[in-house]
Design an enzyme around this catalytic site. Structure first.
Site, PDB file in Angstrom:
ATOM      1  N   GLU A 108       0.831  -1.202   0.000  1.00  0.00           N
ATOM      2  CA  GLU A 108       0.000   0.000   0.000  1.00  0.00           C
ATOM      3  C   GLU A 108       0.872   1.261   0.000  1.00  0.00           C
ATOM      4  O   GLU A 108       0.565   2.249  -0.651  1.00  0.00           O
ATOM      5  CB  GLU A 108      -0.932  -0.013   1.221  1.00  0.00           C
ATOM      6  N   TYR A 109       1.984   1.190   0.755  1.00  0.00           N
ATOM      7  CA  TYR A 109       2.923   2.310   0.778  1.00  0.00           C
ATOM      8  C   TYR A 109       3.487   2.527  -0.626  1.00  0.00           C
ATOM      9  O   TYR A 109       3.493   3.642  -1.150  1.00  0.00           O
ATOM     10  CB  TYR A 109       4.055   2.032   1.775  1.00  0.00           C
ATOM     11  N   LYS A 169      16.138 -11.236  -1.328  1.00  0.00           N
ATOM     12  CA  LYS A 169      15.975  -9.926  -0.707  1.00  0.00           C
ATOM     13  C   LYS A 169      15.284 -10.155   0.625  1.00  0.00           C
ATOM     14  O   LYS A 169      14.077 -10.414   0.685  1.00  0.00           O
ATOM     15  CB  LYS A 169      15.141  -9.019  -1.608  1.00  0.00           C
ATOM     16  N   SER A 214      19.948   2.462  -1.233  1.00  0.00           N
ATOM     17  CA  SER A 214      18.781   1.598  -1.376  1.00  0.00           C
ATOM     18  C   SER A 214      18.798   1.103  -2.816  1.00  0.00           C
ATOM     19  O   SER A 214      19.655   1.479  -3.601  1.00  0.00           O
ATOM     20  CB  SER A 214      17.491   2.346  -1.047  1.00  0.00           C
TER      21      SER A 214
END
Ligand SMILES: [Zn+2]
Length: 648
Positions: free
Chosen positions: A33-34, A111, A79
């Site tokens: 959702e983020y 990951k 990142s």
């Protein structure tokens, strides 16, 4: 709404969510959702050609908190660029090809879904452990990290070196912790991050964390490839995951991704994708970095398996074993392409622990083939209602009995339990009685008081006459199907009698290991534990079942109805009758492939090394199993030998 207003709204929402996620380890929405809002914001920024000052797109990870001592990393922790489809991945490959003129060797790794850590070693000693923080400055969490049992605190290399990896909580440890915790953890990711970022190191010690090493940052050691980093990490005793490999084509990289996604539900930790990196470090310099991430690496994210939604109601279902199971009724939500509107709340004890109320927004987790589960409250809603504990069975009205975390219907003739047990007994993977349905089970129970397998197998034509919908021909067919079903196999029989937790796969594994019903009925918990996929709980369920006089009697009466159990046919081959343990990572075969080859050649894969094991197939990083096999003098082979034996 105009675009600027929408951008402002997105920035405010995302920053609020990020704060809760990174600084308080208390997420209120799922990552998916983020990401959705984040992607929307990034797109708007691209379209408009500018971004707001406090936009989260400028940031790498979470800002460090004040309460911990801060430390600057010797080398920045980036990142990763992300892709979610194979098309996006092929585009990434095309960019690399454009920069270099060809696609170089790529490394493939899992990951991990935990908290990224940077460990500084000097003079062979662990000096400092820090979180990634904003990529440049992190929080010092050395005491917390030192609670990780398998983490080497000293290494043989004496120069300065930064070892990077993920602090994770294994799912088996999460389960163990939650079994007794006053407040269960919602997921392993928060369990790990929360423990490491707790000022009290005993929290981390109590949860039993792991560190999965995957990278080297600053280093006084000459390194030229990711492979050499990996080898260094393995040689120095760091835990690394087994799926690591290199590939030379985009297609093989996607194959690794597909295989890993398939393996994902079997792993003892959370991963949310795989990472591909250009292996050669000099080539990385040629390819370069952007402000936010290196262009020579990319994370391929798997489909979401967690979402939040509203809990609208709870229904209680009566199971075959008379348990009352709470079923959550949800505001329908899409999780990785599947609409989920119901989920399990496990049991009443679990509801109390998770403190879930009707009306709350809750976290839902869905993994392959498993009923979606409510993990905990995402956001408490005002006016949310307590979930009431039923005192009588919702179906038969008999009083409910509480035992441990569970509620049971005490009714001797509670229809749903009996009907669903009958239906299960006759189902395709059980005795496979052709033409039998739940409707038949209901009819036989209501009209003829048939309540178990013995009653079902003893049915005669006369018994069935006059049943609604059953003409002479249909009765004849059903009786014939029942007769046919009496000739069965051990796994079907085991599945049919409905021992709690024994699915068709476990039943098959039991058949392979024990061969006969007598063998299983007299197996000890220890012997049962040797079967791949059987843990403490299942082993106990099985011994409990067969030590109960009532159940032994039921099994005997079933056999007396004329059941014959066929000996399982064993595949012929070089491993015929052999029990083989797999350990470590093999150079080319994945675990599933090796298992299929062994079974195809008549062998059986065992979970642990014991005297009854004939052979150990060991790959790289084989740990305690290999040691034990050596101690017991069991023959050990590598993949080459394995292939030779199979003649491939
Ligand atoms: Zn009942």
């Amino acid at each position: 709404m105009d675009k600027l207003a929408r951008m402002k709204e997105l920035v405010a929402t995302l920053n609020e969510w990020a704060k809760l996620y990174y600084e308080e380890d208390a997420p209120v929405v799922s990552d998916a959702e983020y990401d959705r809002l984040y992607d929307e914001l990034r797109k708007l920024e691209e379209e408009e050609g500018y971004s707001l000052k406090d936009s989260p797109t400028h940031r790498v990870g979470g800002a460090p908190q004040r309460k911990f001592e801060q430390s600057k990393h010797l080398k920045k922790l980036y990142s990763l660029d992300k892709c979610q489809t194979s098309e996006e991945f092929y585009e990434w490959c095309a960019r690399i090809e454009k920069a270099l003129g060809y696609l170089p060797t790529l490394t493939c790794e899992y990951k991990f879904d935990g908290l990224t850590l940077n460990l500084l070693y000097e003079n062979g000693k662990l000096q400092k452990a820090t979180t990634r923080g904003n990529g440049t400055v992190g929080e010092v969490v050395t005491a917390q990290v030192k609670t990780i049992k398998k983490l080497p605190t000293s290494i043989s290399f004496k120069g300065r070196i930064e070892i990077q990896g993920e602090g994770i909580l294994r799912l088996s440890n999460l389960e163990k912790y939650n079994a007794t915790a006053a407040e269960p953890l919602k997921n392993a990711r928060n369990g790990a991050a929360g423990a490491i970022r707790s000022l009290d190191p005993s929290v981390a010690a109590e949860r039993g964390l792991s560190f999965m090493a995957y990278n080297i940052g600053y280093s006084e050691l000459e390194l030229d490839t990711q492979q050499s980093m990996h080898k260094f990490l393995v040689d120095e005793g760091f835990e690394v995951e087994g799926g690591w490999r290199t590939v030379n084509s985009a297609k093989d990289a996607m194959l690794f991704a597909a295989e890993t996604e398939e393996e994902r539900p079997n792993l003892d930790y959370l991963i949310d994708g795989v990472v591909f990196k250009v292996d050669d470090l000099r080539l990385r310099d040629e390819i370069g970095v952007t402000e936010k991430f290196p262009k020579w690496a990319v994370a391929y994210k798997f489909k979401a398996d967690e979402m939040t939604t509203e809990l609208k109601d709870v229904e209680w279902q009566v199971s075959r074993s008379a348990k009352l199971n709470p079923i959550a009724i949800l505001e329908p939500v899409d999780i990785g392409g599947v609409t989920v509107s119901r989920a399990t709340l496990n049991n009443y004890g679990d509801i109390l622990k998770k403190q879930v109320r009707i009306g709350d927004r809750v976290f839902i987790r869905r993994s392959n083939d498993v009923i979606p589960e409510i993990m905990g409250v995402a956001q408490r809603q005002e006016g949310a209602k307590f979930i009431e504990k039923p005192t009588v069975c919702p179906v038969c009205g008999s009083p409910v009995e509480e035992s441990g975390a569970f509620l049971y219907c005490t009714g001797k003739h509670c229809a749903p339990q009996i009907i669903s047990a009958l239906d299960h007994f006759a189902s395709k993977d059980a005795l496979d009685i052709d033409g039998f349905s739940e409707k038949t089970a209901e009819l036989l129970f209501n009209e003829r008081h048939i309540f178990d397998g013995v009653g079902l197998l003893s049915l005669t034509k006369e018994d069935m006459l006059g049943l609604e919908g059953f003409g002479e021909k249909k009765i004849g067919n059903l009786i014939a199907s029942i007769e046919k079903a009496k000739h069965t196999t051990l796994d079907r029989f085991l599945f049919a009698i409905g021992i709690e937790g024994i699915g068709k796969k476990t039943a098959r594994d039991l058949q392979k290991r024990f061969k006969t019903l007598e063998g299983i009925m007299s197996a000890s918990e220890e012997e049962l534990l040797e079967v791949d996929g059987i843990g403490d709980i299942l082993a106990k369920n099985i011994t409990d079942y067969f030590s109960d006089e009532k159940n032994r009697d039921y099994v005997e009466r079933l056999i007396a109805c004329g059941i014959t159990i066929e000996e399982p046919e064993e595949a012929d081959g070089v491993f015929k009758g052999m029990r083989i343990v797999l350990t470590g990572s093999l150079p080319t075969y994945r675990r599933g492939e090796a298992t299929a080859l062994i079974e195809g050649a008549g062998g059986e894969v065992a979970a642990s090394v014991s005297k009854t094991v004939d052979l150990v197939l060991a790959g790289e990083d084989a740990g305690s199993k290999l040691e034990k096999a050596q101690k017991l003098g069991i023959k050990i082979i590598d993949e080459d030998e394995f292939k030779r034996m199979l003649g491939i």
